[in-house]
Write a protein that holds these residues in place. Structure first.
Motif, mmCIF file in Angstrom:
data_model
loop_
_atom_site.group_PDB
_atom_site.id
_atom_site.type_symbol
_atom_site.label_atom_id
_atom_site.label_comp_id
_atom_site.label_asym_id
_atom_site.label_seq_id
_atom_site.Cartn_x
_atom_site.Cartn_y
_atom_site.Cartn_z
ATOM 1 N N GLU A 65 0.816 -1.215 0.000
ATOM 2 C CA GLU A 65 0.000 0.000 0.000
ATOM 3 C C GLU A 65 0.851 1.266 0.000
ATOM 4 O O GLU A 65 0.327 2.374 -0.192
ATOM 5 N N PRO A 83 2.687 4.318 -1.136
ATOM 6 C CA PRO A 83 2.503 5.044 -2.407
ATOM 7 C C PRO A 83 3.683 4.922 -3.358
ATOM 8 O O PRO A 83 3.498 4.810 -4.573
ATOM 9 N N GLN A 116 3.704 1.427 -4.972
ATOM 10 C CA GLN A 116 2.683 1.328 -6.004
ATOM 11 C C GLN A 116 3.102 2.042 -7.282
ATOM 12 O O GLN A 116 2.928 1.534 -8.394
ATOM 13 N N GLU A 117 3.682 3.219 -7.133
ATOM 14 C CA GLU A 117 4.078 3.983 -8.310
ATOM 15 C C GLU A 117 5.268 3.327 -9.016
ATOM 16 O O GLU A 117 5.312 3.295 -10.256
#
Length: 210
Positions: free
Chosen positions: A65, A67, A70-71
């Motif tokens: 989760e 950020p 994820q990116e």
């Protein structure tokens, strides 16, 4: 500088596909971002093992989760989806698409080496077509300052077709499925993760390939 088509492998493949050099938690990778001119492109599904992601200096585990995680996965997935689905008809647009994920200095270096023309020539001159069939995530790290990251990744793709001479150079047959380990290095620039280097290992036959 020109050279016989198969020899373009040595000049360009270290950054593109590593075809001249012939396993992680592997995903079948559905629903990828399509490469230019491609009807379908597998994309890495979400890494199910959050222990693959760590902070470099502290060894802190990062959840999926996060950020930045994820990116980073998104950037690498999109790049591999473009670069591992190519044919003579789509290669030029494909190279232009992958360059959108490159940091400015990396793109400048590749341009100075004639990367685009070498890649286009390799695919066109050798009637080469490849398609991605799966991926694997491998251990990856993010620096504590959240400005630099190293992403471990393996791409699985099929050599759909190629000239006889090129296949002989690879000691491979059309239709063979191969795996290539990669290490992506990325830098955050103006809030966006961009690729500033890619190291590609030698190809090996995919598990179960005779």
């Amino acid at each position: 500088m020109t050279a016989p088509a198969p020899r373009l492998v040595a000049a360009s493949v270290a950054l593109l596909i590593g075809l001249a050099a012939l396993t992680g938690c592997t995903d079948s990778a559905p629903d990828a971002a399509p490469a230019a001119g491609s009807t379908s492109t597998p994309t890495p599904s979400v890494d199910p093992d959050d222990t693959l992601w760590r902070v470099t200096s502290t060894d802190e585990r990062l959840p999926l989760e996060d950020p930045d995680v994820q990116e980073l996965q998104k950037v690498v997935a999109l790049h591999s989806g473009v670069s591992d689905n190519r044919s003579p008809a789509t290669v030029r647009a494909s190279v232009a698409a992958e360059e959108e994920s490159f940091a400015p200095l990396f793109l400048e270096r590749l341009s100075g080496q004639g990367y685009e023309e070498a890649v286009v020539a390799m695919y066109v001159d050798n009637d080469l077509t490849i398609e991605q069939t799966g991926v694997a995530w491998t251990p990856s790290t993010v620096d504590a300052d959240r400005m630099h990251a190293t992403v471990g990744f393996e791409s699985i793709f099929r050599i759909v077709s190629a000239s006889d001479g090129f296949l002989h150079e690879l000691d491979a047959e059309a239709g063979v499925e191969v795996v290539q380990p990669r290490e992506y290095r990325l830098t955050k620039i103006d809030g966006a993760w961009l690729i500033d280097d890619i190291e590609k290992g030698p190809l090996r036959k995919a598990q179960g390939t005779p």
